[in-house]
Design a protein around this motif. Structure first.
Motif, PDB file in Angstrom:
ATOM      1  N   ASP A   1       0.857  -1.172   0.000  1.00  0.00           N
ATOM      2  CA  ASP A   1       0.000   0.000   0.000  1.00  0.00           C
ATOM      3  C   ASP A   1       0.901   1.232   0.000  1.00  0.00           C
ATOM      4  O   ASP A   1       1.297   1.735   1.041  1.00  0.00           O
ATOM      5  CB  ASP A   1      -0.910  -0.002   1.230  1.00  0.00           C
ATOM      6  N   VAL A   2       1.213   1.680  -1.199  1.00  0.00           N
ATOM      7  CA  VAL A   2       2.135   2.809  -1.321  1.00  0.00           C
ATOM      8  C   VAL A   2       1.355   4.105  -1.376  1.00  0.00           C
ATOM      9  O   VAL A   2       0.411   4.249  -2.140  1.00  0.00           O
ATOM     10  CB  VAL A   2       3.011   2.666  -2.591  1.00  0.00           C
ATOM     11  N   ILE A   3       1.777   5.036  -0.550  1.00  0.00           N
ATOM     12  CA  ILE A   3       1.132   6.343  -0.517  1.00  0.00           C
ATOM     13  C   ILE A   3       1.757   7.220  -1.603  1.00  0.00           C
ATOM     14  O   ILE A   3       2.901   7.647  -1.488  1.00  0.00           O
ATOM     15  CB  ILE A   3       1.346   6.997   0.854  1.00  0.00           C
ATOM     16  N   GLU A   4       1.000   7.470  -2.640  1.00  0.00           N
ATOM     17  CA  GLU A   4       1.553   8.250  -3.737  1.00  0.00           C
ATOM     18  C   GLU A   4       1.763   9.700  -3.346  1.00  0.00           C
ATOM     19  O   GLU A   4       0.905  10.324  -2.730  1.00  0.00           O
ATOM     20  CB  GLU A   4       0.608   8.195  -4.948  1.00  0.00           C
ATOM     21  N   ASP A   5       2.924  10.230  -3.730  1.00  0.00           N
ATOM     22  CA  ASP A   5       3.206  11.654  -3.556  1.00  0.00           C
ATOM     23  C   ASP A   5       3.066  12.123  -2.111  1.00  0.00           C
ATOM     24  O   ASP A   5       2.773  13.286  -1.870  1.00  0.00           O
ATOM     25  CB  ASP A   5       2.264  12.498  -4.438  1.00  0.00           C
ATOM     26  N   ALA A   6       3.230  11.200  -1.204  1.00  0.00           N
ATOM     27  CA  ALA A   6       3.129  11.615   0.195  1.00  0.00           C
ATOM     28  C   ALA A   6       4.532  11.716   0.747  1.00  0.00           C
ATOM     29  O   ALA A   6       5.095  10.726   1.216  1.00  0.00           O
ATOM     30  CB  ALA A   6       2.290  10.631   0.984  1.00  0.00           C
ATOM     31  N   TYR A   7       5.100  12.872   0.654  1.00  0.00           N
ATOM     32  CA  TYR A   7       6.479  13.022   1.057  1.00  0.00           C
ATOM     33  C   TYR A   7       6.543  13.706   2.416  1.00  0.00           C
ATOM     34  O   TYR A   7       6.346  14.904   2.537  1.00  0.00           O
ATOM     35  CB  TYR A   7       7.256  13.820   0.021  1.00  0.00           C
ATOM     36  N   ASP A   8       6.810  12.903   3.408  1.00  0.00           N
ATOM     37  CA  ASP A   8       6.823  13.427   4.764  1.00  0.00           C
ATOM     38  C   ASP A   8       8.259  13.445   5.260  1.00  0.00           C
ATOM     39  O   ASP A   8       8.830  12.412   5.582  1.00  0.00           O
ATOM     40  CB  ASP A   8       5.941  12.544   5.645  1.00  0.00           C
ATOM     41  N   TYR A   9       8.830  14.631   5.333  1.00  0.00           N
ATOM     42  CA  TYR A   9      10.217  14.731   5.782  1.00  0.00           C
ATOM     43  C   TYR A   9      10.419  14.175   7.178  1.00  0.00           C
ATOM     44  O   TYR A   9      11.468  13.667   7.516  1.00  0.00           O
ATOM     45  CB  TYR A   9      10.710  16.172   5.711  1.00  0.00           C
ATOM     46  N   ASP A  10       9.398  14.320   8.022  1.00  0.00           N
ATOM     47  CA  ASP A  10       9.560  13.805   9.382  1.00  0.00           C
ATOM     48  C   ASP A  10       9.711  12.293   9.386  1.00  0.00           C
ATOM     49  O   ASP A  10      10.295  11.738  10.315  1.00  0.00           O
ATOM     50  CB  ASP A  10       8.355  14.206  10.232  1.00  0.00           C
ATOM     51  N   ASP A  11       9.195  11.629   8.393  1.00  0.00           N
ATOM     52  CA  ASP A  11       9.276  10.182   8.368  1.00  0.00           C
ATOM     53  C   ASP A  11      10.133   9.699   7.207  1.00  0.00           C
ATOM     54  O   ASP A  11      10.023   8.570   6.786  1.00  0.00           O
ATOM     55  CB  ASP A  11       7.865   9.585   8.251  1.00  0.00           C
ATOM     56  N   ALA A  12      10.953  10.578   6.691  1.00  0.00           N
ATOM     57  CA  ALA A  12      11.850  10.176   5.613  1.00  0.00           C
ATOM     58  C   ALA A  12      12.991   9.363   6.194  1.00  0.00           C
ATOM     59  O   ALA A  12      13.353   9.478   7.362  1.00  0.00           O
ATOM     60  CB  ALA A  12      12.377  11.406   4.882  1.00  0.00           C
ATOM     61  N   VAL A  13      13.581   8.567   5.336  1.00  0.00           N
ATOM     62  CA  VAL A  13      14.719   7.755   5.701  1.00  0.00           C
ATOM     63  C   VAL A  13      15.958   8.379   5.067  1.00  0.00           C
ATOM     64  O   VAL A  13      15.952   8.676   3.874  1.00  0.00           O
ATOM     65  CB  VAL A  13      14.502   6.321   5.178  1.00  0.00           C
ATOM     66  N   GLU A  14      16.980   8.593   5.870  1.00  0.00           N
ATOM     67  CA  GLU A  14      18.202   9.181   5.323  1.00  0.00           C
ATOM     68  C   GLU A  14      19.235   8.093   5.058  1.00  0.00           C
ATOM     69  O   GLU A  14      19.629   7.347   5.956  1.00  0.00           O
ATOM     70  CB  GLU A  14      18.794  10.193   6.303  1.00  0.00           C
ATOM     71  N   VAL A  15      19.651   8.051   3.813  1.00  0.00           N
ATOM     72  CA  VAL A  15      20.574   6.996   3.406  1.00  0.00           C
ATOM     73  C   VAL A  15      21.644   7.613   2.529  1.00  0.00           C
ATOM     74  O   VAL A  15      21.353   8.452   1.675  1.00  0.00           O
ATOM     75  CB  VAL A  15      19.797   5.902   2.634  1.00  0.00           C
ATOM     76  N   SER A  16      22.868   7.188   2.736  1.00  0.00           N
ATOM     77  CA  SER A  16      23.951   7.681   1.877  1.00  0.00           C
ATOM     78  C   SER A  16      23.844   7.047   0.496  1.00  0.00           C
ATOM     79  O   SER A  16      23.666   5.829   0.371  1.00  0.00           O
ATOM     80  CB  SER A  16      25.290   7.324   2.507  1.00  0.00           C
ATOM     81  N   ALA A  17      23.987   7.875  -0.533  1.00  0.00           N
ATOM     82  CA  ALA A  17      23.924   7.368  -1.907  1.00  0.00           C
ATOM     83  C   ALA A  17      25.021   6.348  -2.156  1.00  0.00           C
ATOM     84  O   ALA A  17      24.871   5.446  -2.992  1.00  0.00           O
ATOM     85  CB  ALA A  17      24.036   8.524  -2.896  1.00  0.00           C
ATOM     86  N   SER A  18      26.135   6.472  -1.418  1.00  0.00           N
ATOM     87  CA  SER A  18      27.252   5.552  -1.634  1.00  0.00           C
ATOM     88  C   SER A  18      26.906   4.135  -1.228  1.00  0.00           C
ATOM     89  O   SER A  18      27.590   3.177  -1.587  1.00  0.00           O
ATOM     90  CB  SER A  18      28.476   6.017  -0.840  1.00  0.00           C
ATOM     91  N   MET A  19      25.842   3.986  -0.438  1.00  0.00           N
ATOM     92  CA  MET A  19      25.452   2.659   0.026  1.00  0.00           C
ATOM     93  C   MET A  19      24.485   1.986  -0.941  1.00  0.00           C
ATOM     94  O   MET A  19      24.120   0.829  -0.753  1.00  0.00           O
ATOM     95  CB  MET A  19      24.784   2.756   1.403  1.00  0.00           C
ATOM     96  N   ILE A  20      24.041   2.716  -1.956  1.00  0.00           N
ATOM     97  CA  ILE A  20      23.098   2.149  -2.922  1.00  0.00           C
ATOM     98  C   ILE A  20      23.859   1.738  -4.171  1.00  0.00           C
ATOM     99  O   ILE A  20      24.512   2.570  -4.801  1.00  0.00           O
ATOM    100  CB  ILE A  20      22.032   3.186  -3.308  1.00  0.00           C
ATOM    101  N   ASN A  21      23.774   0.478  -4.516  1.00  0.00           N
ATOM    102  CA  ASN A  21      24.362   0.038  -5.784  1.00  0.00           C
ATOM    103  C   ASN A  21      23.300   0.191  -6.865  1.00  0.00           C
ATOM    104  O   ASN A  21      22.324  -0.533  -6.877  1.00  0.00           O
ATOM    105  CB  ASN A  21      24.808  -1.425  -5.678  1.00  0.00           C
ATOM    106  N   GLY A  22      23.491   1.137  -7.716  1.00  0.00           N
ATOM    107  CA  GLY A  22      22.528   1.342  -8.785  1.00  0.00           C
ATOM    108  C   GLY A  22      21.952   2.749  -8.710  1.00  0.00           C
ATOM    109  O   GLY A  22      22.437   3.604  -7.979  1.00  0.00           O
ATOM    110  N   ARG A  23      20.910   2.955  -9.456  1.00  0.00           N
ATOM    111  CA  ARG A  23      20.338   4.292  -9.557  1.00  0.00           C
ATOM    112  C   ARG A  23      19.671   4.728  -8.253  1.00  0.00           C
ATOM    113  O   ARG A  23      19.171   3.900  -7.494  1.00  0.00           O
ATOM    114  CB  ARG A  23      19.328   4.324 -10.704  1.00  0.00           C
ATOM    115  N   THR A  24      19.701   6.050  -8.037  1.00  0.00           N
ATOM    116  CA  THR A  24      19.166   6.564  -6.775  1.00  0.00           C
ATOM    117  C   THR A  24      17.971   7.483  -7.017  1.00  0.00           C
ATOM    118  O   THR A  24      17.565   8.223  -6.128  1.00  0.00           O
ATOM    119  CB  THR A  24      20.258   7.330  -6.004  1.00  0.00           C
ATOM    120  N   ASP A  25      17.403   7.443  -8.223  1.00  0.00           N
ATOM    121  CA  ASP A  25      16.166   8.188  -8.446  1.00  0.00           C
ATOM    122  C   ASP A  25      14.977   7.258  -8.154  1.00  0.00           C
ATOM    123  O   ASP A  25      15.113   6.048  -8.073  1.00  0.00           O
ATOM    124  CB  ASP A  25      16.118   8.710  -9.887  1.00  0.00           C
ATOM    125  N   ASP A  26      13.817   7.848  -7.991  1.00  0.00           N
ATOM    126  CA  ASP A  26      12.574   7.085  -7.775  1.00  0.00           C
ATOM    127  C   ASP A  26      12.648   6.094  -6.634  1.00  0.00           C
ATOM    128  O   ASP A  26      12.089   4.994  -6.713  1.00  0.00           O
ATOM    129  CB  ASP A  26      12.188   6.331  -9.064  1.00  0.00           C
TER     130      ASP A  26
END
Lengths: 223, 223
Positions: B108-133
């Motif tokens: 159940d994905v909440i579309e366009d619901a961008y809540d900074y208070d509940d955002a997850v902070e992750v370093s891009a260096s830890m993601i193998n692959g694209r970091t959009d979407d």
DNA sequence: AGTATACAAGAACAGGTGTTCGGTGTCAAG
DNA sequence: CTTGACACCGAACACCTGTTCTTGTATACT
């Protein structure tokens, strides 16, 4: 009480400051703001900056060059705003990759071996608890399955001297076997509870257990 | 050919610049450097800055105030050095927490619901692959054990349209059941391989499977 | 019409800031 | 002893930069 909205010029000024700092590593001058925002007079720039300051969006250090700083409030409004290096260093931790962890073998931690090329970057906001004395271990082998940890996962550890019930720890048993489990001190014995809820805990005498570190976070990257 | 080491004064200057930027959000002036490093003459500061520039540790914009910038090389030497806001924004991703994932139920994905208070902070260096979407889902319940995923774990997902063999995906089977598994297209059927190597894969016809997103990373926080 | 406020602008000024000049001292090499 | 390189220094200067002053226009209100 609602404030008057920002004039278009004031919005342009804030956005320009934001972008200028990101690109140049320093705030702009009054004249640079004027040039970018089509304001021909430094006193008009100064007037607008005074207004932005009154609205709590800007701080100014008097009589120093480039003495502007956007406030937290402005950051909230415009997102993606500039942070000082302290914010960055506080938020983005570079944790040394200190070695491997294999079930059944003591952790082989490389003391004082800080390799930036192999550091793990983790946001401090993702760590519940203290963020000093952290190091990372990479899991080797399938033998950590009972801890719900895969081969290749990264375990963020912290050196600790006190353990509380329910902490997940790296426990060395009989100087021989390392395991990652939730630890409970039950008086005459230590209960080591697997993360996998379908598995049974193990019980050992306290003197047979050495806690090598507390697990602060686990990260599984995808290939 | 080895370079001469930095003089003590030059090291002091670099450290001062680093700290000054972190604390003030702007580089220091020549005179501020002099005051902090016990150098009474602006030309001596200028001389040392020229030497640091020759050694590749510093950049200077001529004839502007506070026209100093430490280089990547200086950052490597002194660690924890200042980055521009662009570096920060590029490295530290704020990923929206978009909902929950439960085995057996469609996401159940909440579309366009961008809540900074509940955002997850992750370093891009830890993601193998694209970091959009990217978006994050929190796991509810013990039913993802076959994916080596615990209740409460955070799964970083990415919307994708093409899947490759070996990707871990959130697969919806028969519009009814979501599972996290490695996916393999074996021609007439799809193999969904559990992360737990002791468990058997499942095989389904391709038309019964919808890929809802690709797993980019899994994070397990400790309480 | 008069007043107050907001916004704007050019000009002038004061002080901040970077650069250059001429000089001195130390040390190593020839 | 001489020379060259390096490091240092005070002073002066040029220019950058922030602040203030004076004036003007538009709008709203009394």
């Amino acid at each position: 009480m609602s404030e008057k909205p920002l004039s278009e010029r004031q919005q342009n000024i804030l956005e320009f400051i934001n972008e200028y700092v990101a690109e140049n590593g320093r705030p702009p001058t009054i004249r640079e703001i004027g040039a970018a925002c089509n304001i021909s007079s430094t006193s008009v720039v100064n007037y607008n900056l005074t207004r932005l300051k009154e609205k709590g969006l800007l701080e100014r250090d008097a009589e120093v060059s480039r003495g502007l700083r956007l406030t937290e409030k402005a950051r909230a409004v415009y997102g993606g705003l500039w942070q000082t290096a302290n914010d960055v260093m506080t938020n983005l931790l570079r944790i040394p990759m200190a070695g491997n962890i294999v079930a059944g073998e003591p952790i082989d931690v490389i003391e004082d071996a800080y390799d930036y090329d192999d550091a793990v970057e983790v946001s401090a906001s993702m760590i519940n608890g203290r963020t000093d004395d952290l190091y990372a271990l990479r899991v080797s082998g399938d033998s950590m399955i009972d801890a719900m940890v895969n081969d290749g996962d990264i375990v963020i550890m912290r050196s600790v001297h006190e353990i509380r019930d329910g902490d997940m720890v790296a426990a060395l048993i009989d100087d021989d076997t390392t395991t990652l489990k939730y630890i409970y001190n039950e008086g005459s014995q230590i209960r080591l509870q697997p993360a996998n809820p379908t598995m049974e805990p193990i019980y050992v005498e306290p003197e047979r257990v050495q806690v090598q570190g507390k697990v602060m976070m686990i990260v599984r990257q995808m290939p």
